[in-house]
Design a protein around this motif. Structure first.
Motif, PDB file in Angstrom:
ATOM      1  N   MET A 172       0.836  -1.205   0.000  1.00 56.91           N
ATOM      2  CA  MET A 172       0.000   0.000   0.000  1.00 56.91           C
ATOM      3  C   MET A 172       0.868   1.252   0.000  1.00 56.91           C
ATOM      4  SD  MET A 172      -3.126   0.537  -0.276  1.00 56.91           S
ATOM      5  CE  MET A 172      -3.770   2.125  -0.681  1.00 56.91           C
ATOM      6  N   GLN A 173       1.910   1.207   0.846  1.00 55.62           N
ATOM      7  CA  GLN A 173       2.768   2.388   0.941  1.00 55.62           C
ATOM      8  C   GLN A 173       3.410   2.723  -0.401  1.00 55.62           C
ATOM      9  OE1 GLN A 173       6.042   1.989   3.591  1.00 55.62           O
ATOM     10  NE2 GLN A 173       6.157   4.170   3.974  1.00 55.62           N
ATOM     11  N   GLU A 174       3.773   1.667  -1.119  1.00 53.04           N
ATOM     12  CA  GLU A 174       4.405   1.867  -2.426  1.00 53.04           C
ATOM     13  C   GLU A 174       3.466   2.616  -3.376  1.00 53.04           C
ATOM     14  OE1 GLU A 174       7.315   1.935  -5.067  1.00 53.04           O
ATOM     15  OE2 GLU A 174       7.467   1.490  -2.928  1.00 53.04           O
ATOM     16  N   TYR A 175       2.165   2.240  -3.332  1.00 50.22           N
ATOM     17  CA  TYR A 175       1.187   2.905  -4.198  1.00 50.22           C
ATOM     18  C   TYR A 175       1.065   4.381  -3.859  1.00 50.22           C
ATOM     19  CZ  TYR A 175      -0.316  -1.865  -5.264  1.00 50.22           C
ATOM     20  OH  TYR A 175      -0.351  -3.156  -5.645  1.00 50.22           O
ATOM     21  N   ILE A 176       0.975   4.660  -2.549  1.00 51.51           N
ATOM     22  CA  ILE A 176       0.823   6.063  -2.129  1.00 51.51           C
ATOM     23  C   ILE A 176       2.058   6.855  -2.539  1.00 51.51           C
ATOM     24  CG2 ILE A 176       0.597   7.587  -0.142  1.00 51.51           C
ATOM     25  CD1 ILE A 176      -0.974   5.361   1.216  1.00 51.51           C
ATOM     26  N   ASN A 177       3.206   6.218  -2.416  1.00 56.37           N
ATOM     27  CA  ASN A 177       4.448   6.889  -2.793  1.00 56.37           C
ATOM     28  C   ASN A 177       4.440   7.281  -4.267  1.00 56.37           C
ATOM     29  OD1 ASN A 177       6.913   7.914  -2.344  1.00 56.37           O
ATOM     30  ND2 ASN A 177       8.008   5.972  -2.508  1.00 56.37           N
ATOM     31  N   ILE A 178       4.067   6.334  -5.144  1.00 55.03           N
ATOM     32  CA  ILE A 178       4.011   6.620  -6.574  1.00 55.03           C
ATOM     33  C   ILE A 178       2.991   7.713  -6.866  1.00 55.03           C
ATOM     34  CG2 ILE A 178       3.311   5.662  -8.797  1.00 55.03           C
ATOM     35  CD1 ILE A 178       4.556   3.050  -7.964  1.00 55.03           C
ATOM     36  N   PHE A 179       1.858   7.619  -6.151  1.00 56.15           N
ATOM     37  CA  PHE A 179       0.777   8.586  -6.338  1.00 56.15           C
ATOM     38  C   PHE A 179       1.256  10.004  -6.032  1.00 56.15           C
ATOM     39  CE2 PHE A 179      -2.981  10.677  -4.372  1.00 56.15           C
ATOM     40  CZ  PHE A 179      -3.785  10.727  -5.489  1.00 56.15           C
ATOM     41  N   VAL A 180       1.850  10.178  -4.850  1.00 54.74           N
ATOM     42  CA  VAL A 180       2.297  11.507  -4.436  1.00 54.74           C
ATOM     43  C   VAL A 180       3.419  12.001  -5.350  1.00 54.74           C
ATOM     44  CG1 VAL A 180       3.441  12.779  -2.593  1.00 54.74           C
ATOM     45  CG2 VAL A 180       1.612  11.189  -2.057  1.00 54.74           C
ATOM     46  N   LYS A 181       4.312  11.078  -5.702  1.00 53.73           N
ATOM     47  CA  LYS A 181       5.438  11.453  -6.543  1.00 53.73           C
ATOM     48  C   LYS A 181       4.958  11.952  -7.903  1.00 53.73           C
ATOM     49  CE  LYS A 181       9.987   9.795  -7.620  1.00 53.73           C
ATOM     50  NZ  LYS A 181      10.396   8.951  -8.688  1.00 53.73           N
ATOM     51  N   SER A 182       3.951  11.264  -8.478  1.00 48.82           N
ATOM     52  CA  SER A 182       3.538  11.675  -9.813  1.00 48.82           C
ATOM     53  C   SER A 182       2.704  12.954  -9.786  1.00 48.82           C
ATOM     54  CB  SER A 182       2.776  10.555 -10.508  1.00 48.82           C
ATOM     55  OG  SER A 182       1.736  10.099  -9.699  1.00 48.82           O
ATOM     56  N   ILE A 183       2.115  13.291  -8.615  1.00 49.66           N
ATOM     57  CA  ILE A 183       1.422  14.584  -8.572  1.00 49.66           C
ATOM     58  C   ILE A 183       2.424  15.720  -8.442  1.00 49.66           C
ATOM     59  CG2 ILE A 183      -0.139  16.069  -7.269  1.00 49.66           C
ATOM     60  CD1 ILE A 183      -1.677  13.734  -6.393  1.00 49.66           C
ATOM     61  N   PHE A 184       3.330  15.628  -7.453  1.00 46.65           N
ATOM     62  CA  PHE A 184       4.097  16.808  -7.097  1.00 46.65           C
ATOM     63  C   PHE A 184       5.490  16.846  -7.713  1.00 46.65           C
ATOM     64  CE2 PHE A 184       1.038  16.511  -3.583  1.00 46.65           C
ATOM     65  CZ  PHE A 184       0.436  17.729  -3.779  1.00 46.65           C
ATOM     66  N   ILE A 185       6.195  15.723  -7.716  1.00 44.36           N
ATOM     67  CA  ILE A 185       7.592  15.780  -8.144  1.00 44.36           C
ATOM     68  C   ILE A 185       7.708  15.609  -9.651  1.00 44.36           C
ATOM     69  CG2 ILE A 185       9.877  14.801  -7.813  1.00 44.36           C
ATOM     70  CD1 ILE A 185       8.739  13.826  -5.072  1.00 44.36           C
ATOM     71  N   ASP A 186       7.103  14.550 -10.184  1.00 40.99           N
ATOM     72  CA  ASP A 186       7.161  14.336 -11.625  1.00 40.99           C
ATOM     73  C   ASP A 186       5.931  14.922 -12.293  1.00 40.99           C
ATOM     74  OD1 ASP A 186       9.524  13.047 -11.404  1.00 40.99           O
ATOM     75  OD2 ASP A 186       8.647  11.061 -11.220  1.00 40.99           O
ATOM     76  N   ASN A 187       5.550  16.119 -11.886  1.00 42.90           N
ATOM     77  CA  ASN A 187       4.343  16.717 -12.454  1.00 42.90           C
ATOM     78  C   ASN A 187       4.445  16.820 -13.975  1.00 42.90           C
ATOM     79  OD1 ASN A 187       2.601  19.033 -13.376  1.00 42.90           O
ATOM     80  ND2 ASN A 187       1.950  18.851 -11.274  1.00 42.90           N
ATOM     81  N   MET A 188       3.383  16.355 -14.640  1.00 45.07           N
ATOM     82  CA  MET A 188       3.377  16.313 -16.104  1.00 45.07           C
ATOM     83  C   MET A 188       3.713  17.663 -16.730  1.00 45.07           C
ATOM     84  SD  MET A 188       2.658  13.612 -17.818  1.00 45.07           S
ATOM     85  CE  MET A 188       2.468  11.935 -17.365  1.00 45.07           C
ATOM     86  N   VAL A 189       3.141  18.732 -16.190  1.00 42.45           N
ATOM     87  CA  VAL A 189       3.351  20.038 -16.808  1.00 42.45           C
ATOM     88  C   VAL A 189       4.700  20.620 -16.415  1.00 42.45           C
ATOM     89  CG1 VAL A 189       2.505  22.393 -16.946  1.00 42.45           C
ATOM     90  CG2 VAL A 189       0.906  20.507 -16.925  1.00 42.45           C
ATOM     91  N   PHE A 190       4.993  20.645 -15.104  1.00 42.50           N
ATOM     92  CA  PHE A 190       6.150  21.409 -14.661  1.00 42.50           C
ATOM     93  C   PHE A 190       7.462  20.665 -14.861  1.00 42.50           C
ATOM     94  CE2 PHE A 190       2.748  23.068 -11.794  1.00 42.50           C
ATOM     95  CZ  PHE A 190       2.528  24.177 -12.580  1.00 42.50           C
ATOM     96  N   ALA A 191       7.437  19.351 -14.842  1.00 41.47           N
ATOM     97  CA  ALA A 191       8.703  18.631 -14.994  1.00 41.47           C
ATOM     98  C   ALA A 191       8.917  18.131 -16.412  1.00 41.47           C
ATOM     99  CB  ALA A 191       8.767  17.464 -14.016  1.00 41.47           C
ATOM    100  N   TYR A 192       7.832  17.846 -17.143  1.00 41.70           N
ATOM    101  CA  TYR A 192       8.008  17.274 -18.481  1.00 41.70           C
ATOM    102  C   TYR A 192       7.327  18.063 -19.581  1.00 41.70           C
ATOM    103  CZ  TYR A 192       9.666  13.385 -15.780  1.00 41.70           C
ATOM    104  OH  TYR A 192      10.363  12.625 -14.908  1.00 41.70           O
ATOM    105  N   PHE A 193       6.672  19.162 -19.260  1.00 47.70           N
ATOM    106  CA  PHE A 193       6.035  20.020 -20.273  1.00 47.70           C
ATOM    107  C   PHE A 193       5.014  19.269 -21.116  1.00 47.70           C
ATOM    108  CE2 PHE A 193      10.569  20.945 -19.934  1.00 47.70           C
ATOM    109  CZ  PHE A 193      10.526  22.171 -19.338  1.00 47.70           C
ATOM    110  N   LEU A 194       4.345  18.288 -20.553  1.00 50.05           N
ATOM    111  CA  LEU A 194       3.394  17.542 -21.373  1.00 50.05           C
ATOM    112  C   LEU A 194       2.006  18.159 -21.278  1.00 50.05           C
ATOM    113  CD1 LEU A 194       4.561  13.934 -20.673  1.00 50.05           C
ATOM    114  CD2 LEU A 194       5.015  15.383 -22.613  1.00 50.05           C
ATOM    115  N   GLY A 195       1.293  18.098 -22.381  1.00 48.18           N
ATOM    116  CA  GLY A 195      -0.054  18.656 -22.423  1.00 48.18           C
ATOM    117  C   GLY A 195      -0.056  20.166 -22.398  1.00 48.18           C
ATOM    118  N   MET A 196       1.056  20.778 -22.857  1.00 41.77           N
ATOM    119  CA  MET A 196       1.152  22.230 -22.802  1.00 41.77           C
ATOM    120  C   MET A 196       0.169  22.919 -23.739  1.00 41.77           C
ATOM    121  SD  MET A 196       3.344  23.372 -20.656  1.00 41.77           S
ATOM    122  CE  MET A 196       3.928  24.958 -21.168  1.00 41.77           C
TER     123      MET A 196
END
Lengths: 205, 213
Positions: free
Chosen positions: A1-25
């Motif tokens: 469970m912890q692993e899922y939450i970790n991926i979830f939080v990471k993909s919202i804030f750290i690897d954010n689609m817009v701010f880190a990878y410019f996707l969907g601009m």
């Protein structure tokens, strides 16, 4: 469970689609003129993301990867179809978007009207294909991880577009240098928001 | 072919996207997959070339097919043509430039959903002859590539002190007087701010491009 939450939080804030990878601009800049429409688009993206990423995960695992076809019999074990992944992913996304549109129209006309023209547009939103490609590149271990990644990336994208829409509504009455009006200031604001999001780096639950 | 290859009309198709109709700064198309590859010049140039190839040939192919494509399913036909070209580019990169292909990672694949290609197909290739479409594709690809190269030049110069991998800042000897590389230029937000600055400069040179409120 912890692993899922970790991926979830990471993909919202750290690897954010817009701010880190410019996707969907493209749609991010085009639709972010007011909060209400960007909220609609944000929800539509979350919706499509949480469906397409797991579906593409299953397709990759059982059809495309090297040796993935082993369940058909030992003759198929050596087949590697991974070079087809782009075309299969985009076809899945286009058909899933169509399907989601039809289902939403049938069962929830209110939501359908709220999402309006945004649903079909999402098929060519780079964030969606990007989500599937990152999913395949990062090699998530199971369906749960892929799903939480899809949900997290969708929510991250929605937060970004709602944030910039709110800021752009506020600065409408500000004195911006004329050449920067509209597009220019939107880029710089996105950059500043990205710097803000950089402070989440290194968070681990 | 009734008109010559470089008639004034075709020249305009080639030149306009470089400045007045630039895909990134004016048409706001195709920013998605572009900016993440601009940390260094080499991947940026490879990415720019790939986009030029894909826009040019997809424009050409769709323009050749334009009278046979039923309008209802045109989007999926366009996607198939684009995806096939992108797969070709990706496989060639993997075969001959493996290290660059690793750096570009998913962004080569993302050329498929690059709005600039779809946009040009819809706006131009569906209604024009093959040769002008090819030129339009090349022009837009180059207009897009120029921005990538400009951004990556500044990010690499200020972030690593290199140009195309050549340590130019070290050769000048600027580190000895206390200059240091700005690591911030390598981080993603700076690419966006650089685009903002490019738009600022471009629009103050061409006042007719300024957006009215």
């Amino acid at each position: 469970m912890q692993e899922y939450i970790n991926i979830f939080v990471k993909s919202i804030f750290i690897d954010n689609m817009v701010f880190a990878y410019f996707l969907g601009m493209c749609s991010y800049l085009a639709v972010s003129k007011n909060v209400k429409t960007s909220l609609g688009l944000g929800i539509a993206v979350i919706f499509v993301m949480i469906i397409t990423v797991p579906v593409n995960y299953l397709i990759e695992k059982y059809v495309l990867k090297e040796g993935a076809l082993a369940w058909l019999g030992s003759d198929f074990a050596g087949i590697d179809l991974s070079f087809l992944s782009f075309i299969v992913f985009i076809a899945t996304i286009a058909s899933m978007v169509q399907l989601v549109e039809m289902i939403v129209e049938r069962f929830s006309p209110a939501l359908y009207n709220a999402l309006g023209i945004f649903l079909p547009l999402i098929a060519v939103n780079c964030a969606i294909l990007g989500g599937s490609l990152f999913m395949s590149e990062r090699e998530y271990h199971n369906l749960g991880e892929a799903t939480s990644f899809g949900l997290g990336s969708g929510i991250g994208w929605a937060i970004a577009i709602i944030g910039i829409a709110a800021i752009r509504e506020k600065i409408q009455y500000s004195q911006i240098p004329a050449p920067l009006r509209g597009l220019g200031i939107a880029f710089i604001l996105t950059g500043l928001m990205g710097i803000g999001f950089m402070s989440f780096m290194g968070i681990k639950i | 072919m009734s008109e010559s290859l470089l008639s004034s009309k075709n020249k305009k198709l080639l030149i306009n996207p470089l400045n007045k109709e630039n895909p990134i700064t004016i048409q706001v198309l195709g920013i998605c997959s572009a900016l993440a590859v601009t940390v260094q010049m080499k991947p940026a140039i490879v990415m720019a070339l790939s986009v030029v190839i894909v826009t040019a040939f997809s424009n050409l192919i769709i323009s050749l097919l334009r009278n046979t494509i039923p309008p209802r399913i045109r989007i999926i036909v366009q996607l198939v043509v684009i995806a096939a070209l992108v797969i070709l580019v990706d496989q060639i990169l993997k075969a001959y430039m493996y290290d660059v292909s690793k750096k570009l990672s998913v962004f080569v694949g993302l050329i498929i959903t690059n709005c600039i290609i779809m946009g040009r197909l819809e706006a131009f290739a569906m209604g024009n002859k093959p040769l002008p479409s090819l030129i339009d594709g090349i022009g837009n690809g180059i207009g897009y590539g120029i921005i990538l190269v400009i951004i990556s030049f500044f990010r690499e110069l200020l972030g690593f002190g290199n140009v195309m991998g050549y340590p130019i800042m070290e050769k000048i000897g600027i580190y000895k007087i206390g200059y240091e590389d700005n690591g911030f230029m390598i981080s993603p937000p700076m690419a966006l701010i650089l685009v903002g600055i490019i738009i600022w400069i471009q629009r103050s040179k061409n006042p007719d491009l300024i957006e009215t409120k």
